[in-house]
Design a protein around this motif. Structure first.
Motif, PDB file in Angstrom:
ATOM      1  N   TYR A 137      -3.176  -3.964   0.282  1.00  0.00           N
ATOM      2  CA  TYR A 137      -4.129  -3.889  -0.832  1.00  0.00           C
ATOM      3  C   TYR A 137      -3.422  -3.998  -2.178  1.00  0.00           C
ATOM      4  N   ASP A 138      -4.019  -4.815  -3.081  1.00  0.00           N
ATOM      5  CA  ASP A 138      -3.444  -4.996  -4.425  1.00  0.00           C
ATOM      6  C   ASP A 138      -3.336  -3.671  -5.171  1.00  0.00           C
ATOM      7  N   VAL A 139      -4.327  -2.788  -4.967  1.00  0.00           N
ATOM      8  CA  VAL A 139      -4.328  -1.509  -5.700  1.00  0.00           C
ATOM      9  C   VAL A 139      -3.079  -0.686  -5.369  1.00  0.00           C
ATOM     10  N   ILE A 140      -2.591  -0.859  -4.170  1.00  0.00           N
ATOM     11  CA  ILE A 140      -1.375  -0.120  -3.782  1.00  0.00           C
ATOM     12  C   ILE A 140      -0.160  -0.763  -4.458  1.00  0.00           C
ATOM     13  N   LEU A 141      -0.110  -2.114  -4.397  1.00  0.00           N
ATOM     14  CA  LEU A 141       1.034  -2.809  -5.004  1.00  0.00           C
ATOM     15  C   LEU A 141       1.080  -2.595  -6.524  1.00  0.00           C
ATOM     16  N   ASP A 142      -0.116  -2.459  -7.137  1.00  0.00           N
ATOM     17  CA  ASP A 142      -0.178  -2.318  -8.595  1.00  0.00           C
ATOM     18  C   ASP A 142      -0.248  -0.865  -9.061  1.00  0.00           C
ATOM     19  N   LYS A 143      -0.177   0.070  -8.140  1.00  0.00           N
ATOM     20  CA  LYS A 143      -0.351   1.486  -8.501  1.00  0.00           C
ATOM     21  C   LYS A 143       0.740   1.926  -9.481  1.00  0.00           C
ATOM     22  N   PRO A 144       0.343   2.463 -10.629  1.00  0.00           N
ATOM     23  CA  PRO A 144       1.348   2.830 -11.638  1.00  0.00           C
ATOM     24  C   PRO A 144       2.188   4.056 -11.236  1.00  0.00           C
ATOM     25  N   GLY A 145       1.633   4.951 -10.451  1.00  0.00           N
ATOM     26  CA  GLY A 145       2.397   6.155 -10.080  1.00  0.00           C
ATOM     27  C   GLY A 145       3.088   6.002  -8.739  1.00  0.00           C
ATOM     28  N   ARG A 146       3.744   7.075  -8.305  1.00  0.00           N
ATOM     29  CA  ARG A 146       4.412   7.074  -6.988  1.00  0.00           C
ATOM     30  C   ARG A 146       3.369   6.952  -5.879  1.00  0.00           C
ATOM     31  N   LEU A 147       3.706   6.335  -4.796  1.00  0.00           N
ATOM     32  CA  LEU A 147       2.767   6.176  -3.677  1.00  0.00           C
ATOM     33  C   LEU A 147       2.746   7.457  -2.843  1.00  0.00           C
ATOM     34  N   ASN A 148       1.553   7.817  -2.358  1.00  0.00           N
ATOM     35  CA  ASN A 148       1.497   8.966  -1.442  1.00  0.00           C
ATOM     36  C   ASN A 148       1.937   8.514  -0.045  1.00  0.00           C
ATOM     37  N   ASP A 149       2.044   9.457   0.883  1.00  0.00           N
ATOM     38  CA  ASP A 149       2.593   9.156   2.218  1.00  0.00           C
ATOM     39  C   ASP A 149       1.799   8.065   2.939  1.00  0.00           C
ATOM     40  N   GLU A 150       0.470   8.162   2.803  1.00  0.00           N
ATOM     41  CA  GLU A 150      -0.393   7.189   3.487  1.00  0.00           C
ATOM     42  C   GLU A 150      -0.181   5.782   2.927  1.00  0.00           C
ATOM     43  N   GLU A 151      -0.114   5.700   1.597  1.00  0.00           N
ATOM     44  CA  GLU A 151       0.089   4.401   0.940  1.00  0.00           C
ATOM     45  C   GLU A 151       1.475   3.837   1.281  1.00  0.00           C
TER      46      GLU A 151
END
Ligand SMILES: [Fe+2]
Length: 307
Positions: A178-192
């Protein structure tokens, strides 16, 4: 000339005439007359000629007959109708030409196919990079770094080409992220993070139907493995990781450290170099990392390694 086979009326017609008057209806010797040649060379001479009036091909053959003292005392002349042989020869030449033309066309089609193949690979790479503005140009830069490492190590041209395709497509699995994950400004959570870490496996799955690319499947799947076994997806260690995947890993990590990310600005080249040194032997393959450090030492990455 032996005239045994000729009729008496014909003999009368030809007696006293020059050979070229009889055979070629000419008033002077034909060019490359075998008799003239044979007189000079004192050996058998042959000549092929086309008789327009008869529409036939002939081979004239003149053999000098020598006397005991070695002087030419007469000649044996023979004329053979070689029209059928000539027709077959011409057919052969034509079919050879047709065969060569077919080979040329095949070669042309093969080159065209190769160009299409190259363009498709590049389009895929562009599609991956277009997923996010943060990854723009990533595949191409990683490819340039990986090729620079391969050349520094002295890999063969065929292996460099394999590495080039693998590097261009190494993140193809991100097409399914998902683009929202690739573009997420903060750190990714475990699931992401788990979803992002699926991309090497997804990449291999996407390319699986393309049998011709099977040699790059392991490179795609293992480009995030670490020498110490703490990488993903299979936690392979050291030599278990395909060597080309270890090269891509070095190139990929370097680009990540020298490019901005939505969650942080680029740490920069100095930092990336120190990390390569620090983690050579744990995260990075020492041979690939050291080769890249030598390349970086010799070149300005903003120019020398850019297409
Ligand atoms: Fe990746």
């Amino acid at each position: 000339m032996t005239v045994i086979a000729l009729r008496k009326s014909v003999i009368k017609e030809i007696i006293g005439k020059r050979c070229y008057e009889i055979m070629h209806n000419g008033s002077k010797p034909i060019e490359a007359c075998p008799l003239l040649k044979s007189k000079t060379m004192e050996k058998t001479e042959k000549v092929e000629y086309f008789e327009k009036s008869l529409n036939r091909h002939f081979m004239g053959c003149i053999t000098p007959v020598l006397s005991e003292d070695g002087r030419i005392k007469s000649y044996i002349a023979s004329i053979i109708d070689i029209t059928e042989t000539k027709i077959k020869e011409n057919k052969l030449i034509k079919s050879r030409e047709a065969f060569l033309n077919m080979l040329r066309e095949t070669d042309h089609s093969y080159k065209e196919l190769k160009e299409i193949y190259k363009a498709i690979i590049l389009s895929f790479a562009n599609a991956i990079d277009a997923k996010s503005r943060w990854t723009k140009g990533h595949s191409e830069r990683v490819t340039n770094y990986a090729i620079a490492i391969a050349k520094e190590i002295g890999l063969k041209a065929k292996d460099i080409e394999t590495l080039r395709i693998a590097s261009l497509l190494h993140d193809i699995g991100k097409i399914g992220t998902y683009d929202v994950i690739l573009d997420k400004p903060g750190r990714l959570n475990d699931e992401e993070l788990a979803l992002v870490r699926m991309h090497p496996v997804k990449g291999e799955e996407i390319l699986k139907p393309v049998r011709q690319l099977q040699q790059i499947f392991p490179i795609i799947r293992h480009h995030h493995e670490r020498i110490d076994g703490n990488g993903y997806p299979d936690r392979l260690r050291g030599e278990e990781i395909p060597f080309f995947a270890r090269i891509v890993h070095v190139a990929d990590s370097f680009d990540s450290m020298t490019a901005d990310r939505p969650y942080r600005p680029a740490p920069g080249k100095e930092y990336a170099v120190s990390e390569l040194k620090k983690y050579s032997g744990t995260q990075f393959d020492p041979r690939a990392a050291e080769a890249f450090l030598r390349v970086l030492d010799k070149s300005d990455i903003s120019t020398a390694l850019t297409v």
